[in-house]
Scaffold this motif. Structure first.
Motif, PDB file in Angstrom:
ATOM      1  N   MET A   1       0.846  -1.200   0.000  1.00 14.77           N
ATOM      2  CA  MET A   1       0.000   0.000   0.000  1.00 14.77           C
ATOM      3  C   MET A   1       0.886   1.255   0.000  1.00 14.77           C
ATOM      4  N   ASP A   2       0.701   2.149  -0.987  1.00 17.04           N
ATOM      5  CA  ASP A   2       1.550   3.342  -1.037  1.00 17.04           C
ATOM      6  C   ASP A   2       0.969   4.467  -0.172  1.00 17.04           C
ATOM      7  N   LYS A   3       1.693   5.571  -0.118  1.00 18.27           N
ATOM      8  CA  LYS A   3       1.300   6.681   0.755  1.00 18.27           C
ATOM      9  C   LYS A   3      -0.082   7.232   0.419  1.00 18.27           C
ATOM     10  N   ILE A   4      -0.355   7.392  -0.863  1.00 15.69           N
ATOM     11  CA  ILE A   4      -1.652   7.954  -1.265  1.00 15.69           C
ATOM     12  C   ILE A   4      -2.796   7.056  -0.817  1.00 15.69           C
ATOM     13  N   GLU A   5      -2.633   5.757  -0.979  1.00 22.77           N
ATOM     14  CA  GLU A   5      -3.664   4.820  -0.559  1.00 22.77           C
ATOM     15  C   GLU A   5      -3.885   4.882   0.952  1.00 22.77           C
ATOM     16  N   LYS A   6      -2.789   4.982   1.709  1.00 23.93           N
ATOM     17  CA  LYS A   6      -2.888   5.070   3.172  1.00 23.93           C
ATOM     18  C   LYS A   6      -3.642   6.322   3.595  1.00 23.93           C
ATOM     19  N   ILE A   7      -3.305   7.436   2.964  1.00 27.16           N
ATOM     20  CA  ILE A   7      -3.958   8.710   3.282  1.00 27.16           C
ATOM     21  C   ILE A   7      -5.451   8.637   2.991  1.00 27.16           C
ATOM     22  N   LEU A   8      -5.785   8.137   1.807  1.00 28.93           N
ATOM     23  CA  LEU A   8      -7.191   8.081   1.408  1.00 28.93           C
ATOM     24  C   LEU A   8      -7.977   7.046   2.206  1.00 28.93           C
ATOM     25  N   ASN A   9      -7.343   5.932   2.543  1.00 21.83           N
ATOM     26  CA  ASN A   9      -8.026   4.926   3.366  1.00 21.83           C
ATOM     27  C   ASN A   9      -8.397   5.495   4.724  1.00 21.83           C
ATOM     28  N   TYR A  10      -7.442   6.225   5.328  1.00 20.05           N
ATOM     29  CA  TYR A  10      -7.714   6.833   6.633  1.00 20.05           C
ATOM     30  C   TYR A  10      -8.803   7.891   6.508  1.00 20.05           C
ATOM     31  N   TYR A  11      -8.709   8.700   5.455  1.00 21.74           N
ATOM     32  CA  TYR A  11      -9.727   9.736   5.245  1.00 21.74           C
ATOM     33  C   TYR A  11     -11.114   9.117   5.096  1.00 21.74           C
ATOM     34  N   LEU A  12     -11.225   8.085   4.288  1.00 22.89           N
ATOM     35  CA  LEU A  12     -12.525   7.456   4.042  1.00 22.89           C
ATOM     36  C   LEU A  12     -13.091   6.818   5.311  1.00 22.89           C
ATOM     37  N   LEU A  13     -12.215   6.293   6.146  1.00 24.96           N
ATOM     38  CA  LEU A  13     -12.663   5.739   7.424  1.00 24.96           C
ATOM     39  C   LEU A  13     -13.254   6.837   8.309  1.00 24.96           C
ATOM     40  N   THR A  14     -12.490   7.907   8.471  1.00 25.58           N
ATOM     41  CA  THR A  14     -12.948   8.993   9.346  1.00 25.58           C
ATOM     42  C   THR A  14     -14.131   9.744   8.753  1.00 25.58           C
ATOM     43  N   ASN A  15     -14.278   9.690   7.448  1.00 26.78           N
ATOM     44  CA  ASN A  15     -15.404  10.362   6.790  1.00 26.78           C
ATOM     45  C   ASN A  15     -16.743   9.792   7.260  1.00 26.78           C
ATOM     46  N   LYS A  16     -16.719   8.555   7.748  1.00 23.15           N
ATOM     47  CA  LYS A  16     -17.935   7.908   8.240  1.00 23.15           C
ATOM     48  C   LYS A  16     -18.521   8.651   9.449  1.00 23.15           C
ATOM     49  N   LEU A  17     -17.659   9.367  10.163  1.00 24.09           N
ATOM     50  CA  LEU A  17     -18.124  10.088  11.353  1.00 24.09           C
ATOM     51  C   LEU A  17     -19.042  11.261  11.001  1.00 24.09           C
ATOM     52  N   LYS A  18     -19.011  11.679   9.726  1.00 20.48           N
ATOM     53  CA  LYS A  18     -19.928  12.730   9.284  1.00 20.48           C
ATOM     54  C   LYS A  18     -21.371  12.251   9.323  1.00 20.48           C
ATOM     55  N   ASP A  19     -21.551  10.939   9.181  1.00 22.66           N
ATOM     56  CA  ASP A  19     -22.891  10.362   9.151  1.00 22.66           C
ATOM     57  C   ASP A  19     -23.236   9.595  10.429  1.00 22.66           C
ATOM     58  N   THR A  20     -22.341   9.661  11.407  1.00 23.05           N
ATOM     59  CA  THR A  20     -22.584   8.977  12.678  1.00 23.05           C
ATOM     60  C   THR A  20     -23.195   9.967  13.669  1.00 23.05           C
ATOM     61  N   ILE A  21     -24.470   9.794  13.963  1.00 21.40           N
ATOM     62  CA  ILE A  21     -25.172  10.713  14.866  1.00 21.40           C
ATOM     63  C   ILE A  21     -24.797  10.425  16.312  1.00 21.40           C
ATOM     64  N   ARG A  22     -24.618  11.466  17.086  1.00 22.46           N
ATOM     65  CA  ARG A  22     -24.294  11.325  18.504  1.00 22.46           C
ATOM     66  C   ARG A  22     -25.427  10.579  19.218  1.00 22.46           C
ATOM     67  N   THR A  23     -25.096   9.439  19.830  1.00 23.37           N
ATOM     68  CA  THR A  23     -26.093   8.551  20.410  1.00 23.37           C
ATOM     69  C   THR A  23     -26.906   9.210  21.522  1.00 23.37           C
ATOM     70  N   GLY A  24     -26.264  10.042  22.306  1.00 25.05           N
ATOM     71  CA  GLY A  24     -26.952  10.682  23.426  1.00 25.05           C
ATOM     72  C   GLY A  24     -28.195  11.443  23.010  1.00 25.05           C
ATOM     73  N   TRP A  25     -28.116  12.116  21.870  1.00 23.32           N
ATOM     74  CA  TRP A  25     -29.273  12.904  21.407  1.00 23.32           C
ATOM     75  C   TRP A  25     -30.432  11.993  21.016  1.00 23.32           C
ATOM     76  N   LYS A  26     -30.100  10.773  20.596  1.00 23.81           N
ATOM     77  CA  LYS A  26     -31.155   9.817  20.264  1.00 23.81           C
ATOM     78  C   LYS A  26     -31.893   9.387  21.528  1.00 23.81           C
ATOM     79  N   TYR A  27     -31.140   9.148  22.607  1.00 25.68           N
ATOM     80  CA  TYR A  27     -31.769   8.753  23.865  1.00 25.68           C
ATOM     81  C   TYR A  27     -32.646   9.877  24.435  1.00 25.68           C
TER      82      TYR A  27
END
Length: 230
Positions: A1-27
């Motif tokens: 895995m080269d540097k660009i792939e590592k950077i983008l893989n990490y970005y795509l993982l953390t990008n999921k947090l944009k759609d992860t709603i804070r659980t407390g507000w649901k309760y």
């Protein structure tokens, strides 16, 4: 895995947090069509830390604080946003540590990030303590905003919230606003390793007694006036 792939893989993982709603507000069954995501909470903690550092100039490394806050919720990509009301919360720390190792495993600076998160979880440095308090205070601020907007009410809350012993005790003392529950619950945490006039405690007391959105309106008006003059 080269540097660009590592950077983008990490970005795509953390990008999921944009759609992860804070659980407390649901309760709390916050009655708003669009609830705060984990990514937005992270943004809020960073902005809060920046402003507090600017106005108090504490002897902490702001870059380290911001990096800590930027990654402090990354474990939730894998384990989710666990609250004390969720099954498996008791094992959150262990699960979080395992998740962090998985998320950062391909990055060259993984040990740096793991160290920052360990410091944060153990409150072992001044920067970690500063970041931790920003994390708690930002949640209180968001609760206060939802409260002022009329989106959060005790009667709408989940049964687990209503049966919480801490909340029952505060109710017995006359506390009625949901945001006050957050503020009172977190204030002892903000007092850790603090002086009597600690800025975090003072902000906590201010948001308890004052309406934040009125302050915001004044600020927006001032910005608009400045823009018109240009």
């Amino acid at each position: 895995m080269d540097k660009i792939e590592k950077i983008l893989n990490y970005y795509l993982l953390t990008n999921k947090l944009k759609d992860t709603i804070r659980t407390g507000w649901k309760y709390w069954n916050v009655k708003k069509s669009r609830l705060e995501s984990v990514a937005e909470h992270i943004y809020g903690t960073c902005m809060l830390a920046t402003a507090i550092w600017s106005e108090t100039l504490p002897q902490v490394n702001l870059a380290e604080v911001l990096m800590t806050l930027a990654i402090h919720e990354t474990e939730e990509i894998i384990i989710g946003d666990l609250t004390p009301y969720d099954e498996g919360y008791k094992d959150k720390k262990k699960k979080g540590e395992e998740a962090v190792k998985e998320i950062f495993k391909d990055l060259i600076a993984k040990e740096v990030f793991e160290t920052l998160l360990n410091n944060f979880n153990n409150l072992s440095t001044k920067e970690a303590i500063f970041a931790y308090k920003c994390d708690k205070l930002e949640c209180d601020l968001q609760a206060k905003i939802y409260d002022e907007q009329g989106f959060i009410k005790f009667e709408d809350a989940d049964k687990k919230i209503k049966e919480d012993e801490k909340i029952k005790k505060l109710q017995q003392k006359g506390v009625k606003k949901p945001s006050t529950f957050f503020i009172y619950n977190d204030r002892p945490l903000l007092k850790k390793n603090s002086e009597e006039d600690d800025i975090f405690v003072n902000i906590s007391k201010y948001i308890e007694k004052n309406k934040l959105l009125k302050t915001q309106v004044k600020q927006v008006k001032n910005v608009n006036k400045t823009e018109k003059k240009k």
